[in-house]
Design a protein around this motif. Structure first.
Motif, mmCIF file in Angstrom:
data_model
loop_
_atom_site.group_PDB
_atom_site.id
_atom_site.type_symbol
_atom_site.label_atom_id
_atom_site.label_comp_id
_atom_site.label_asym_id
_atom_site.label_seq_id
_atom_site.Cartn_x
_atom_site.Cartn_y
_atom_site.Cartn_z
ATOM 1 N N LEU A 124 -27.455 -24.517 15.815
ATOM 2 C CA LEU A 124 -26.636 -23.457 15.228
ATOM 3 C C LEU A 124 -27.369 -22.120 15.227
ATOM 4 N N PHE A 125 -28.593 -22.134 14.786
ATOM 5 C CA PHE A 125 -29.367 -20.898 14.738
ATOM 6 C C PHE A 125 -29.632 -20.349 16.135
ATOM 7 N N LEU A 126 -30.020 -21.204 17.064
ATOM 8 C CA LEU A 126 -30.320 -20.743 18.411
ATOM 9 C C LEU A 126 -29.070 -20.304 19.158
ATOM 10 N N LEU A 127 -27.913 -20.899 18.865
ATOM 11 C CA LEU A 127 -26.685 -20.519 19.546
ATOM 12 C C LEU A 127 -26.288 -19.084 19.220
ATOM 13 N N VAL A 128 -26.419 -18.705 17.959
ATOM 14 C CA VAL A 128 -26.116 -17.313 17.589
ATOM 15 C C VAL A 128 -27.122 -16.363 18.241
#
Length: 436
Positions: A208-212
């Motif tokens: 989730l963090f890396l996708l943003v």
């Protein structure tokens, strides 16, 4: 009748030219998805349970987040379920484990709330500025097609190595500990179930963090391509000052939109990462027990992923801001070349072949925005007042990505580094005092 068919064919051809380049069949990934150039993104969103196109998708998304980002980290943080030898799992390891779970869940919450807000307000196409891509040149559209294909390489380069280390750590951990629950038989595979849930929770929260971060980097790459197209307009490829001004205004508007969308995510991520990193530094230095891969491996992987994802955002923003700040220098050289050339023509002087220096419009731009040669069109040159007004405009509108008015450039990065370094020195001083 033939004339009617010819008109219809001409109309279809005209409509095809008006379509964004990414929507044309020649740039599609497959014949079954001619109109879906975001196939990789949509598949990734489904895998991460972030498909909000239907009510069922939203329910599954919120339920998955509640289980993998809230319930599993809380349960795994309770040491009462684990029976571990004291030599392998000292008391400090429990604090290390809690220090890993809370920042990962906080960053996952930031990523999930950001993506949910984006999908509700904009949608994926508008979020990536594909709805206005038909206004760009062929150079920009072709480049953005390649950037879309390479976007998930950033995610893979960070997630795959860290996942391998995390899997090894979890295998060692769950092969050492013994999980016991009341009213559950000893032969039930609790360790295997806990291993799958904990590892799935880590992959979900990290993704989730890396996708943003990848989405932010991709939007920055699109604006860099537009600045490269603006450089080509300065190189004398048939554009005047008015066209350059209109293009720069459009780019500035999109940069302002990007800054407004991602500023909360960047600032909140900076606060969470700074707090977790310095808390981890303080605990590791103050702890007197032996540090090994078993009790502090999670902390190492968590720190690496956090810093990698945040640096991905900072470097993308600083790069595009550097391009924006260099446009004034490019415009000044363009104005000087045009003025000197026109002055020489008016005075009847012979202009040598070496002035102004020629450049090929197909050459790639370097990272230094001002390191380029300028040529000028011999017909319909921009007048002096228009060029001077354009240079003045670019000199006072040279910000790229901003955070509440502060340009995210090298100067701000130096300030952040000085602030973080001062915190490190303060923590080291406290650790020395406590150890004495």
């Amino acid at each position: 009748m033939n004339s009617y068919k010819s008109d219809v064919g001409h109309g279809d051809y005209t409509d095809n030219l008006k379509q964004p380049l990414l929507l044309q069949p020649s740039y599609a990934r497959s014949t079954s998805l001619l109109s879906d150039e975001l196939r990789s993104f949509r598949i990734s969103l489904r895998w991460w349970a972030l498909d909000h196109s239907t009510w069922i998708g939203k329910f599954v998304s919120y339920l998955t987040f509640a289980i993998l980002a809230v319930f599993v980290p809380i349960v795994s943080s309770l040491p009462v379920w684990f029976q571990v030898p004291s030599f392998a799992f000292p008391m400090e390891a429990t604090a290390f484990h809690l220090l890993v779970q809370f920042p990962e869940s906080a960053l996952a919450f930031l990523g999930f709330s950001t993506l949910t807000c984006f999908f509700r307000k904009y949608g994926l196409r508008q979020l990536l500025f594909l709805d206005v891509l038909q206004e760009d040149t062929t150079f920009v559209r072709r480049g953005y097609t390649r950037k879309l294909d390479k976007a998930f390489r950033y995610l893979a380069f960070i997630l795959l190595p860290s996942s391998f280390v995390e899997i090894v750590h979890k295998i060692i951990f769950f092969s050492t500990v013994k999980i016991s629950l009341p009213y559950v038989s000893a032969g039930f595979p609790l360790n295997s179930i806990a291993f799958v849930l904990v590892l799935g929770s880590w992959v979900y929260r990290t993704g989730l963090f890396l996708l943003v971060s990848v989405l932010f980097r991709l939007t920055c790459e699109l604006q860099i391509l537009r600045f490269e197209g603006l450089h080509k307009m300065f190189e004398g490829c048939g554009s005047d000052g008015g066209e350059i001004f209109q293009e720069h205004v459009r780019i500035r508007k999109q940069l302002s939109i990007i800054s407004h969308r991602y500023r909360f995510f960047i600032i909140a991520s900076l606060v969470v990462i700074t707090a977790s990193q310095f808390a981890a530094l303080f605990m590791v230095l103050a702890s007197k027990s032996d540090k090994n891969f078993f009790n502090s491996g999670d902390l190492l992987v968590c720190s690496t992923v956090q810093l990698s994802g945040f640096f991905l955002c900072l470097l993308g923003a600083a790069r595009i801001t550097h391009r924006a700040q260099g446009m004034a220098a490019v415009a000044s050289r363009w104005n000087m070349s045009m003025t000197c050339a026109m002055t020489g023509v008016e005075q009847g002087k012979q202009i040598g072949d070496d002035f102004p220096p020629k450049s090929n419009c197909n050459e790639n731009d370097s990272d230094d925005s001002s390191d380029m040669f300028i040529s000028f069109p011999e017909q319909h040159p921009s007048n002096l007042q228009t060029r001077q007004a354009l240079v003045s405009y670019l000199a006072y509108n040279n910000k790229g990505i901003t955070l509440f008015g502060y340009a995210l450039d090298r100067g701000l990065l130096h300030t952040l580094f000085a602030f973080e370094f001062s915190l490190v020195m303060w923590i080291l001083s406290k650790v020395v005092v406590l150890s004495d």
